[in-house]
Design a protein around this motif. Structure first.
Motif, PDB file in Angstrom:
ATOM      1  N   VAL A   1       0.855  -1.185   0.000  1.00  0.00           N
ATOM      2  CA  VAL A   1       0.000   0.000   0.000  1.00  0.00           C
ATOM      3  C   VAL A   1       0.889   1.232   0.000  1.00  0.00           C
ATOM      4  O   VAL A   1       1.814   1.339   0.797  1.00  0.00           O
ATOM      5  CB  VAL A   1      -0.932   0.017   1.228  1.00  0.00           C
ATOM      6  N   ARG A   2       0.590   2.157  -0.920  1.00  0.00           N
ATOM      7  CA  ARG A   2       1.407   3.367  -1.039  1.00  0.00           C
ATOM      8  C   ARG A   2       0.527   4.599  -1.120  1.00  0.00           C
ATOM      9  O   ARG A   2      -0.565   4.552  -1.685  1.00  0.00           O
ATOM     10  CB  ARG A   2       2.284   3.313  -2.301  1.00  0.00           C
ATOM     11  N   HIS A   3       1.027   5.687  -0.578  1.00  0.00           N
ATOM     12  CA  HIS A   3       0.359   6.978  -0.716  1.00  0.00           C
ATOM     13  C   HIS A   3       0.949   7.701  -1.914  1.00  0.00           C
ATOM     14  O   HIS A   3       2.163   7.826  -2.046  1.00  0.00           O
ATOM     15  CB  HIS A   3       0.550   7.835   0.543  1.00  0.00           C
ATOM     16  N   LEU A   4       0.074   8.162  -2.806  1.00  0.00           N
ATOM     17  CA  LEU A   4       0.509   8.878  -3.994  1.00  0.00           C
ATOM     18  C   LEU A   4      -0.110  10.271  -3.997  1.00  0.00           C
ATOM     19  O   LEU A   4      -1.272  10.445  -3.637  1.00  0.00           O
ATOM     20  CB  LEU A   4       0.102   8.139  -5.267  1.00  0.00           C
ATOM     21  N   GLY A   5       0.663  11.245  -4.442  1.00  0.00           N
ATOM     22  CA  GLY A   5       0.187  12.617  -4.478  1.00  0.00           C
ATOM     23  C   GLY A   5       0.549  13.370  -3.217  1.00  0.00           C
ATOM     24  O   GLY A   5       1.232  12.861  -2.317  1.00  0.00           O
ATOM     25  N   THR A   6       0.082  14.602  -3.137  1.00  0.00           N
ATOM     26  CA  THR A   6       0.399  15.453  -1.997  1.00  0.00           C
ATOM     27  C   THR A   6      -0.042  14.818  -0.688  1.00  0.00           C
ATOM     28  O   THR A   6      -1.051  14.104  -0.627  1.00  0.00           O
ATOM     29  CB  THR A   6      -0.274  16.830  -2.150  1.00  0.00           C
ATOM     30  N   LEU A   7       0.693  15.089   0.376  1.00  0.00           N
ATOM     31  CA  LEU A   7       0.310  14.593   1.694  1.00  0.00           C
ATOM     32  C   LEU A   7      -0.859  15.375   2.259  1.00  0.00           C
ATOM     33  O   LEU A   7      -1.452  14.962   3.250  1.00  0.00           O
ATOM     34  CB  LEU A   7       1.506  14.676   2.648  1.00  0.00           C
ATOM     35  N   ALA A   8      -1.187  16.512   1.654  1.00  0.00           N
ATOM     36  CA  ALA A   8      -2.363  17.268   2.062  1.00  0.00           C
ATOM     37  C   ALA A   8      -3.582  16.751   1.300  1.00  0.00           C
ATOM     38  O   ALA A   8      -3.559  15.665   0.722  1.00  0.00           O
ATOM     39  CB  ALA A   8      -2.127  18.758   1.786  1.00  0.00           C
ATOM     40  N   ASP A   9      -4.662  17.526   1.279  1.00  0.00           N
ATOM     41  CA  ASP A   9      -5.874  17.135   0.575  1.00  0.00           C
ATOM     42  C   ASP A   9      -5.576  16.928  -0.907  1.00  0.00           C
ATOM     43  O   ASP A   9      -5.042  17.814  -1.570  1.00  0.00           O
ATOM     44  CB  ASP A   9      -6.930  18.245   0.749  1.00  0.00           C
ATOM     45  N   GLY A  10      -5.903  15.752  -1.416  1.00  0.00           N
ATOM     46  CA  GLY A  10      -5.648  15.459  -2.831  1.00  0.00           C
ATOM     47  C   GLY A  10      -4.901  14.167  -3.065  1.00  0.00           C
ATOM     48  O   GLY A  10      -5.019  13.562  -4.127  1.00  0.00           O
ATOM     49  N   GLY A  11      -4.102  13.716  -2.093  1.00  0.00           N
ATOM     50  CA  GLY A  11      -3.385  12.457  -2.224  1.00  0.00           C
ATOM     51  C   GLY A  11      -4.301  11.275  -1.943  1.00  0.00           C
ATOM     52  O   GLY A  11      -5.360  11.415  -1.315  1.00  0.00           O
ATOM     53  N   LYS A  12      -3.908  10.091  -2.411  1.00  0.00           N
ATOM     54  CA  LYS A  12      -4.718   8.883  -2.238  1.00  0.00           C
ATOM     55  C   LYS A  12      -3.822   7.705  -1.868  1.00  0.00           C
ATOM     56  O   LYS A  12      -2.632   7.684  -2.181  1.00  0.00           O
ATOM     57  CB  LYS A  12      -5.479   8.539  -3.533  1.00  0.00           C
ATOM     58  N   TRP A  13      -4.435   6.690  -1.236  1.00  0.00           N
ATOM     59  CA  TRP A  13      -3.739   5.459  -0.890  1.00  0.00           C
ATOM     60  C   TRP A  13      -4.099   4.380  -1.909  1.00  0.00           C
ATOM     61  O   TRP A  13      -5.269   4.141  -2.168  1.00  0.00           O
ATOM     62  CB  TRP A  13      -4.109   5.019   0.515  1.00  0.00           C
ATOM     63  N   VAL A  14      -3.075   3.738  -2.461  1.00  0.00           N
ATOM     64  CA  VAL A  14      -3.239   2.813  -3.579  1.00  0.00           C
ATOM     65  C   VAL A  14      -2.732   1.430  -3.184  1.00  0.00           C
ATOM     66  O   VAL A  14      -1.687   1.287  -2.534  1.00  0.00           O
ATOM     67  CB  VAL A  14      -2.472   3.326  -4.820  1.00  0.00           C
ATOM     68  N   CYS A  15      -3.457   0.405  -3.605  1.00  0.00           N
ATOM     69  CA  CYS A  15      -3.078  -0.992  -3.374  1.00  0.00           C
ATOM     70  C   CYS A  15      -2.375  -1.548  -4.609  1.00  0.00           C
ATOM     71  O   CYS A  15      -2.896  -1.438  -5.724  1.00  0.00           O
ATOM     72  CB  CYS A  15      -4.327  -1.816  -3.070  1.00  0.00           C
TER      73      CYS A  15
END
Length: 323
Positions: free
Chosen positions: A105-119
């Motif tokens: 599981v990885r977080h992609l995108g900004t760490l603020a509002d807008g990023g998502k967690w991907v499997c």
């Protein structure tokens, strides 16, 4: 046994799920042997085994939901989303991300509002026909930009009628792997061709693009997710066919929706095979609006069908490469 898994992987996982479901019918709520659950291993094993093990944990969470509902309800109509301090819960405590992604599981995108967690981004990277749909771009394309950066051939179809394109987060060298249209996502197509903004169902856009599957679906459409997903999922529940996407990154805007209505909608997602593997409250909204945490990010895996995250893995060669 191993030869049966190899020859009939889809039938084997179906049999395993049926056996597990039978166990849950025979074992009454509250009678779990907790130490046994704690000793269960999630690491290793075939993808079918990892998914089946995770479903065991998720079924336990469903029983915990019923216990919490009985404690603070006892009916869904009696539950408040964000009660006063005398009741130590919020609506989100009833819906934990209790399923395990069978890959990283990885977080992609900004760490603020807008990023998502991907499997399983590594699985998407190995797909020869990797397709990503993103609804709700606004002024942040860091999620889409990192998806492109970390894959070599995934392509993204983006939709948002409030902007004219992806932002400059996506470099010109990667624009060839993107397609943007100022359309909105809805449960049904808007009538005619002159409506502003033009609204399309997911199936209509897939037909327009010539796609029969989506490997990753991101939806952030400011509260319209309830009607949209209900209209999308209904035909699949009626036909018994699996949803056409492997995973879903969804921001949920519960706002003033009654708990009982939300519960019914959420159970529809579960009935269609969606399982949450990650959740994160939108604390930017809480700080900005000085409001309750009514916005929460969820990431789901679709456990049904033969998608990129559920199909049996290809064997590795001795040196580590995939066949």
């Amino acid at each position: 046994m191993a030869s049966i898994w190899k020859r009939h992987p889809r039938y084997s996982i179906l049999l395993l799920v049926i056996l597990l479901a039978t166990c849950f019918v025979l074992v009454p709520p509250g009678s779990y042997n907790e130490p046994s659950l704690h000793r269960m291993s999630f690491d290793g094993g075939a993808i079918e085994q990892r998914l089946a093990t995770s479903e065991i944990f998720y079924r336990k969470a469903l029983q915990d939901r019923q216990a919490l509902l009985k404690r603070f309800g006892p009916t869904p109509e009696d539950v408040e989303n964000f009660p006063d301090h005398d009741k130590p819960y919020t609506i989100w405590n009833f819906f934990p991300a209790a399923f395990n992604c069978p890959y990283e599981v990885r977080h992609l995108g900004t760490l603020a509002d807008g990023g998502k967690w991907v499997c399983g981004l590594s699985k998407l990277e190995r797909e020869p026909d990797c397709i990503i749909y993103s609804f709700g771009i606004s002024g942040d394309s860091t999620f889409e930009a990192e998806l492109l950066q970390d894959t070599n051939h995934c392509k993204i179809w983006g939709y948002d009628f409030s902007v004219t394109d992806f932002t400059d987060d996506i470099p010109n060298s990667e624009k060839w792997r993107t397609n943007f249209q100022p359309y909105g996502l809805a449960g049904k197509d808007s009538p005619g061709t002159t409506n502003s903004p033009p609204m399309f169902s997911l199936q209509s856009l897939m037909n327009l693009n010539g796609h029969d599957h989506i490997d990753l679906l991101k939806i952030d459409i400011e509260g319209w997710e309830f009607e949209t997903l209900e209209e999308l999922i209904k035909p699949y529940l009626s036909s018994g066919k699996p949803l056409p996407f492997a995973q879903l990154q969804l921001e949920i805007h519960v706002w003033d929706m009654p708990f009982a209505k939300f519960l019914k909608w959420w159970e529809m997602l579960e009935a269609a095979g969606l399982r949450p593997f990650w959740t994160e409250p939108n604390l930017v909204y809480v700080d900005y609006a000085k409001a309750t945490p009514s916005l929460t990010e969820y990431s789901f895996i679709n456990i049904r069908g033969n998608n990129v995250l559920t199909r049996p893995e290809k064997p590795r060669h001795p040196h580590g490469a995939y066949a």
